[in-house]
Structures are given as structure tokens and as C-alpha cells.
Scaffold this motif. Structure first.
Motif, PDB file in Angstrom:
ATOM      1  N   ASP A 227     -11.172 -16.326  14.469  1.00 35.40           N
ATOM      2  CA  ASP A 227     -11.692 -15.441  15.511  1.00 35.40           C
ATOM      3  C   ASP A 227     -10.684 -14.351  15.851  1.00 35.40           C
ATOM      4  OD1 ASP A 227     -14.176 -16.800  15.912  1.00 35.40           O
ATOM      5  OD2 ASP A 227     -13.072 -18.385  16.924  1.00 35.40           O
ATOM      6  N   LYS A 228      -9.405 -14.719  15.948  1.00 33.00           N
ATOM      7  CA  LYS A 228      -8.366 -13.734  16.255  1.00 33.00           C
ATOM      8  C   LYS A 228      -8.313 -12.645  15.185  1.00 33.00           C
ATOM      9  CE  LYS A 228      -5.154 -16.833  18.687  1.00 33.00           C
ATOM     10  NZ  LYS A 228      -3.791 -17.404  18.656  1.00 33.00           N
ATOM     11  N   VAL A 229      -8.281 -13.087  13.929  1.00 33.90           N
ATOM     12  CA  VAL A 229      -8.218 -12.130  12.822  1.00 33.90           C
ATOM     13  C   VAL A 229      -9.464 -11.254  12.801  1.00 33.90           C
ATOM     14  CG1 VAL A 229      -8.123 -11.898  10.318  1.00 33.90           C
ATOM     15  CG2 VAL A 229      -6.733 -13.628  11.449  1.00 33.90           C
ATOM     16  N   GLY A 230     -10.619 -11.862  13.044  1.00 31.36           N
ATOM     17  CA  GLY A 230     -11.866 -11.117  13.032  1.00 31.36           C
ATOM     18  C   GLY A 230     -11.903 -10.043  14.099  1.00 31.36           C
ATOM     19  N   ILE A 231     -11.464 -10.367  15.306  1.00 37.91           N
ATOM     20  CA  ILE A 231     -11.464  -9.395  16.399  1.00 37.91           C
ATOM     21  C   ILE A 231     -10.498  -8.257  16.094  1.00 37.91           C
ATOM     22  CG2 ILE A 231     -10.825  -9.062  18.821  1.00 37.91           C
ATOM     23  CD1 ILE A 231     -11.966 -11.853  19.360  1.00 37.91           C
ATOM     24  N   GLU A 232      -9.328  -8.583  15.512  1.00 35.29           N
ATOM     25  CA  GLU A 232      -8.344  -7.543  15.205  1.00 35.29           C
ATOM     26  C   GLU A 232      -8.904  -6.521  14.223  1.00 35.29           C
ATOM     27  OE1 GLU A 232      -3.855  -6.987  13.297  1.00 35.29           O
ATOM     28  OE2 GLU A 232      -4.556  -8.987  13.852  1.00 35.29           O
ATOM     29  N   TYR A 233      -9.691  -6.982  13.246  1.00 34.95           N
ATOM     30  CA  TYR A 233     -10.190  -6.072  12.211  1.00 34.95           C
ATOM     31  C   TYR A 233     -11.675  -5.737  12.359  1.00 34.95           C
ATOM     32  CZ  TYR A 233      -5.717  -6.942   9.986  1.00 34.95           C
ATOM     33  OH  TYR A 233      -4.365  -7.023   9.732  1.00 34.95           O
ATOM     34  N   GLY A 234     -12.276  -6.145  13.469  1.00 35.22           N
ATOM     35  CA  GLY A 234     -13.667  -5.799  13.720  1.00 35.22           C
ATOM     36  C   GLY A 234     -14.640  -6.502  12.806  1.00 35.22           C
ATOM     37  N   LEU A 235     -14.366  -7.760  12.484  1.00 36.34           N
ATOM     38  CA  LEU A 235     -15.214  -8.524  11.575  1.00 36.34           C
ATOM     39  C   LEU A 235     -15.716  -9.784  12.261  1.00 36.34           C
ATOM     40  CD1 LEU A 235     -12.920  -8.391   8.406  1.00 36.34           C
ATOM     41  CD2 LEU A 235     -14.887  -6.917   8.861  1.00 36.34           C
TER      42      LEU A 235
ATOM     43  N   GLU B 277       1.100  -4.213   4.931  1.00 36.18           N
ATOM     44  CA  GLU B 277       1.089  -3.394   6.146  1.00 36.18           C
ATOM     45  C   GLU B 277       1.214  -1.907   5.836  1.00 36.18           C
ATOM     46  OE1 GLU B 277       0.090  -4.532   8.805  1.00 36.18           O
ATOM     47  OE2 GLU B 277       0.330  -6.682   8.474  1.00 36.18           O
ATOM     48  N   THR B 278       1.928  -1.564   4.765  1.00 39.59           N
ATOM     49  CA  THR B 278       2.000  -0.158   4.360  1.00 39.59           C
ATOM     50  C   THR B 278       0.610   0.385   4.078  1.00 39.59           C
ATOM     51  OG1 THR B 278       4.176  -0.449   3.380  1.00 39.59           O
ATOM     52  CG2 THR B 278       2.926   1.458   2.663  1.00 39.59           C
ATOM     53  N   ASN B 279      -0.188  -0.382   3.353  1.00 36.79           N
ATOM     54  CA  ASN B 279      -1.523   0.072   2.996  1.00 36.79           C
ATOM     55  C   ASN B 279      -2.466   0.076   4.192  1.00 36.79           C
ATOM     56  OD1 ASN B 279      -2.028   0.452  -0.160  1.00 36.79           O
ATOM     57  ND2 ASN B 279      -0.417  -1.066   0.120  1.00 36.79           N
ATOM     58  N   VAL B 280      -2.284  -0.861   5.125  1.00 37.10           N
ATOM     59  CA  VAL B 280      -3.115  -0.872   6.325  1.00 37.10           C
ATOM     60  C   VAL B 280      -2.830   0.363   7.177  1.00 37.10           C
ATOM     61  CG1 VAL B 280      -3.601  -2.090   8.480  1.00 37.10           C
ATOM     62  CG2 VAL B 280      -3.354  -3.381   6.365  1.00 37.10           C
ATOM     63  N   ILE B 281      -1.555   0.753   7.250  1.00 35.67           N
ATOM     64  CA  ILE B 281      -1.165   1.936   8.028  1.00 35.67           C
ATOM     65  C   ILE B 281      -1.676   3.214   7.369  1.00 35.67           C
ATOM     66  CG2 ILE B 281       0.811   3.357   8.729  1.00 35.67           C
ATOM     67  CD1 ILE B 281       2.351   0.736   9.206  1.00 35.67           C
ATOM     68  N   GLN B 282      -1.596   3.280   6.046  1.00 37.66           N
ATOM     69  CA  GLN B 282      -1.910   4.520   5.333  1.00 37.66           C
ATOM     70  C   GLN B 282      -3.393   4.760   5.132  1.00 37.66           C
ATOM     71  OE1 GLN B 282       0.384   4.302   1.728  1.00 37.66           O
ATOM     72  NE2 GLN B 282       2.261   5.022   2.721  1.00 37.66           N
ATOM     73  N   ARG B 283      -4.181   3.706   5.132  1.00 39.53           N
ATOM     74  CA  ARG B 283      -5.615   3.891   4.929  1.00 39.53           C
ATOM     75  C   ARG B 283      -6.384   3.003   5.894  1.00 39.53           C
ATOM     76  NH1 ARG B 283      -6.165   1.938  -1.225  1.00 39.53           N
ATOM     77  NH2 ARG B 283      -4.000   2.606  -1.372  1.00 39.53           N
ATOM     78  N   SER B 284      -7.566   3.401   6.265  1.00 38.94           N
ATOM     79  CA  SER B 284      -8.372   2.643   7.203  1.00 38.94           C
ATOM     80  C   SER B 284      -8.796   1.315   6.587  1.00 38.94           C
ATOM     81  CB  SER B 284      -9.616   3.446   7.592  1.00 38.94           C
ATOM     82  OG  SER B 284     -10.532   2.647   8.293  1.00 38.94           O
TER      83      SER B 284
ATOM     84  N   HIS C  16      -0.176  -6.383  -7.511  1.00 35.21           N
ATOM     85  CA  HIS C  16      -0.416  -5.446  -6.414  1.00 35.21           C
ATOM     86  C   HIS C  16      -1.903  -5.420  -6.073  1.00 35.21           C
ATOM     87  CE1 HIS C  16      -0.529  -1.226  -4.644  1.00 35.21           C
ATOM     88  NE2 HIS C  16       0.320  -1.887  -3.888  1.00 35.21           N
ATOM     89  N   PRO C  17      -2.277  -5.769  -4.832  1.00 36.55           N
ATOM     90  CA  PRO C  17      -3.699  -5.950  -4.517  1.00 36.55           C
ATOM     91  C   PRO C  17      -4.450  -4.685  -4.134  1.00 36.55           C
ATOM     92  CG  PRO C  17      -2.361  -6.608  -2.639  1.00 36.55           C
ATOM     93  CD  PRO C  17      -1.401  -6.211  -3.727  1.00 36.55           C
ATOM     94  N   PHE C  18      -3.782  -3.524  -4.139  1.00 39.24           N
ATOM     95  CA  PHE C  18      -4.431  -2.296  -3.688  1.00 39.24           C
ATOM     96  C   PHE C  18      -4.542  -1.279  -4.817  1.00 39.24           C
ATOM     97  CE2 PHE C  18      -2.347  -4.262  -0.058  1.00 39.24           C
ATOM     98  CZ  PHE C  18      -3.380  -4.334   0.856  1.00 39.24           C
ATOM     99  N   ARG C  19      -5.636  -0.541  -4.810  1.00 37.57           N
ATOM    100  CA  ARG C  19      -5.834   0.493  -5.823  1.00 37.57           C
ATOM    101  C   ARG C  19      -4.980   1.711  -5.489  1.00 37.57           C
ATOM    102  NH1 ARG C  19      -9.670   0.959  -2.041  1.00 37.57           N
ATOM    103  NH2 ARG C  19     -10.688   2.957  -1.588  1.00 37.57           N
ATOM    104  N   LEU C  20      -4.530   2.407  -6.507  1.00 36.80           N
ATOM    105  CA  LEU C  20      -3.744   3.614  -6.312  1.00 36.80           C
ATOM    106  C   LEU C  20      -4.661   4.802  -6.043  1.00 36.80           C
ATOM    107  CD1 LEU C  20      -1.063   3.254  -9.149  1.00 36.80           C
ATOM    108  CD2 LEU C  20      -0.786   2.754  -6.717  1.00 36.80           C
ATOM    109  N   TYR C  21      -4.093   5.843  -5.464  1.00 33.36           N
ATOM    110  CA  TYR C  21      -4.872   7.061  -5.228  1.00 33.36           C
ATOM    111  C   TYR C  21      -5.387   7.603  -6.557  1.00 33.36           C
ATOM    112  CZ  TYR C  21      -2.656   7.293  -0.576  1.00 33.36           C
ATOM    113  OH  TYR C  21      -2.220   7.022   0.687  1.00 33.36           O
ATOM    114  N   SER C  22      -6.518   8.282  -6.490  1.00 34.12           N
ATOM    115  CA  SER C  22      -7.080   8.912  -7.688  1.00 34.12           C
ATOM    116  C   SER C  22      -7.791  10.204  -7.280  1.00 34.12           C
ATOM    117  CB  SER C  22      -8.072   7.967  -8.385  1.00 34.12           C
ATOM    118  OG  SER C  22      -9.145   7.630  -7.507  1.00 34.12           O
TER     119      SER C  22
END
Length: 344
Positions: free
Chosen positions: A193-201, A127-134, A48-54
């Protein structure tokens, strides 16, 4: 066919939510509806690549679950029962399950997915984590996981949109969904470039984060903790996993700092098949760049005060050396024990 006593179908949404207005939760999933599943039958998503809430965020979640229960069902996929007794794998809801356990619950409402590909399963997780956190609040390794999926050759924009629509509808049943199946940026832009524009990078930042995703877990953690910069992480990502593990071992056993000079050298040695346990330590410690101590005899200068006392200004070097040599021979003949002490 053997029945599964571990998962029971929820009789009603009132029972599930224990609320007066249960209409905010869908009554059926796309596959098997909503089931109450014991947590000891659900394993976390592997790697699992995301940290849990703490801290405060976790405390708030626990209190909410104690007061209201789990208001939004989790999403799991069915797996073959393993040696630990797990029959499901968590896709969306790791924090809810963790919070529910801390709140004293032993089971929770789940939407069960069957026949998901590994790519689709990962899409649910990401996508769950992208929706739930910035996205901007994510750690570098978490951003890397998101971008790696988005940039994958197996990536399907259509599947992604379907999953995003489903996840948003769970939170907001009034959501009508989107039929968009391709990037509004068009096909002329390159993938980075597409990915970068989508995520502001920037394109370069996207490229560096994609390399971060190729690091082993220990080195990713060091990037997240700012112990290793993104530029250094790029160099380390080109090392084989076994070489990365050796780097992590050396760093965990010592307090060496990692900089571009060291990581560039590690990458160069790896490319030339010269990186091993010894050279890894020498590079990270800085030992490999230290100049060896000179084995030649030190040069001796005679102070002007001494020189002028025994020699004239026009004395030749050879004459001075001869006098010094004869004087030292006489001195050590007189005090032989001192010669032994100086040559020991």
C-alpha cells in the motif's frame, strides 16, 4: 601501489565545463572528487533495467554535448579490472555516456564511488532514472525494477534519501536536501500500500508489477511491447527460468498469441512438474485443447426421397439394414475394384 594512468583529476571546473560560470557543478564528490575517465574503462551497469534515449531525445542530447560538453558528472563505482579492461561500472549517466560517444568524445567527468554495496549501486541506477523521467512514462518492466527495489527486504529508506539528495544536488546545487528518513504514511499501512500510494498505483497493480520483475529479459520485452498482458505475465513469472526460456523460444519461433487460458495452463503444468518442451509447444499453439478426430465410422442418413422409393413407412430398421447390406454385397461383387478403392 600502482597508479592508474587511465583516470586524471580535473584541474578546475572551468576546464570541465568549458563555461564562464562553473559554480553549478560540485568540485568534489563524497569519495574521490571528479575524474575524467575514458569511456573504454567504464562498463554499463549489469542487467541495466532501463532503456536508453533514442530518436529525437537522443539527437537533442548529442547536440547539447557537442555544444556544451557533459555539464553534469556521471557516477561510477570502481571495480576490479576485468578481462575486457573495464575498471569502473556506470551507475548514473548511461545516456550521457552514450550521447558523448555519438558526439565524438572518448572520456567524461565522473564521480567515483568506492565501497558501495550492490543495493546502494542499484539505488543510484534506479533513482537516477526516476528523477530524470516520469514514473508514469516508464515501460512496465522499468516500473517493475523501481518497485522491486522499493519493496526489497534490503531496502533502506535512509540510504535512499541520501542518494536522492545527492542526485538532486548535482542538478541543483541550491537544493538544501531533506532529512526525511521514513514514509510520511506511517507504519500502519502494509508495504504494498505504501509503495502504491507513492507511485499512484493500486495495491493489485503493484503486486503484478513485482511479479513482472521476476520474468526473464525476453518475456519482459514482450510485456513492454503489449504482446503479453500484466495478468498473463503474473502466471509466467511463477515458471522456473528454464521454463520461461522455453516459452520465449516457442514464441520467438512462431506467431502464437498469449492469453490467460494458455498462461494459466502453463503455470498449472509447471506446478505439477509436467511442463516440458513438448507440452509448452502444445499449450502455446492451442493444440492441447483441440479435440482428436473421431475414429468411429460416420453415421449415414438416407434421404427421404431415396427411402420412400425402396421402403414403406412401417419398415423396421433391422429390415432396412439387411437390405442395404445385401445390396452392397451384390454391388461390390459386381464391381470389386471399387471396393478396393473405398477401403484403401
Amino acid at each position: 601501489m600502482v597508479t592508474r594512468p587511465t583516470a586524471k583529476k580535473v584541474k578546475s571546473l572551468d576546464e570541465l565545463l568549458q563555461a564562464a560560470e562553473p559554480a553549478s557543478m560540485p568540485s568534489k564528490s563524497g569519495d574521490n572528487g571528479i575524474l575524467m575517465i575514458p569511456f573504454n574503462k567504464i562498463r554499463p551497469y549489469q542487467n541495466h533495467p532501463f532503456r536508453l534515449y533514442s530518436d529525437e531525445r537522443l539527437d537533442d542530447l548529442v547536440e547539447s554535448i557537442k555544444s556544451n560538453g557533459i555539464l553534469m558528472p556521471m557516477i561510477v563505482r570502481r571495480i576490479e579490472s576485468d578481462e575486457n579492461g573495464y575498471e569502473y561500472e556506470m551507475l548514473a549517466g548511461h545516456n550521457r555516456m552514450n550521447g558523448a560517444k555519438l558526439a565524438g568524445l572518448t572520456e567524461g567527468p565522473c564521480i567515483v564511488k568506492d565501497s558501495l554495496s550492490d543495493e546502494e549501486a542499484l539505488m543510484y541506477v534506479v533513482e537516477t532514472n526516476v528523477i530524470q523521467r516520469s514514473f508514469t512514462d516508464m515501460l512496465p518492466s522499468e516500473k517493475a525494477a523501481v518497485l522491486a527495489l522499493r519493496h526489497s527486504k534490503m531496502f533502506s529508506q535512509g540510504k535512499r534519501n541520501d542518494i536522492i539528495n545527492e542526485l538532486i544536488r548535482l542538478e541543483n546545487p541550491e537544493y538544501k536536501g531533506s532529512d526525511e528518513t521514513c514514509s510520511p504514511l506511517g507504519n500502519k499501512l502494509k508495504s504494498l500500500d505504501k509503495v502504491g500510494i507513492e507511485y499512484g498505483l493500486s495495491r493489485n497493480t503493484v503486486a503484478r508489477l513485482l511479479r513482472v520483475d521476476k520474468l526473464i529479459a525476453g518475456l519482459k520485452h514482450r510485456v513492454d511491447c503489449d504482446e503479453i498482458s500484466l495478468r498473463c505475465a503474473v502466471d509466467l513469472s511463477y515458471l522456473a527460468d528454464t521454463e520461461q526460456e522455453e516459452v520465449e523460444k516457442v514464441l520467438s519461433e512462431n506467431e502464437f498469441k498469449v492469453d490467460m487460458k494458455k498462461t494459466e495452463m502453463l503455470r498449472s503444468y509447471s506446478a505439477n512438474s509436467k511442463l516440458n518442451e513438448k507440452t509448452t509447444y502444445q499449450i502455446l499453439s492451442g493444440e492441447i485443447n483441440r479435440k482428436p478426430k473421431s475414429s468411429s465410422a460416420p453415421s449415414i442418413k438416407i434421404k427421404h426421397k431415396v427411402y420412400s422409393k425402396f421402403f414403406s413407412p412401417d419398415s423396421k430398421t433391422s429390415e432396412i439394414e439387411k437390405v442395404v447390406e445385401e445390396a452392397l454385397e451384390l454391388y461390390f461383387q459386381t464391381y470389386p475394384d471399387r471396393k478396393e478403392a473405398n477401403t484403401a
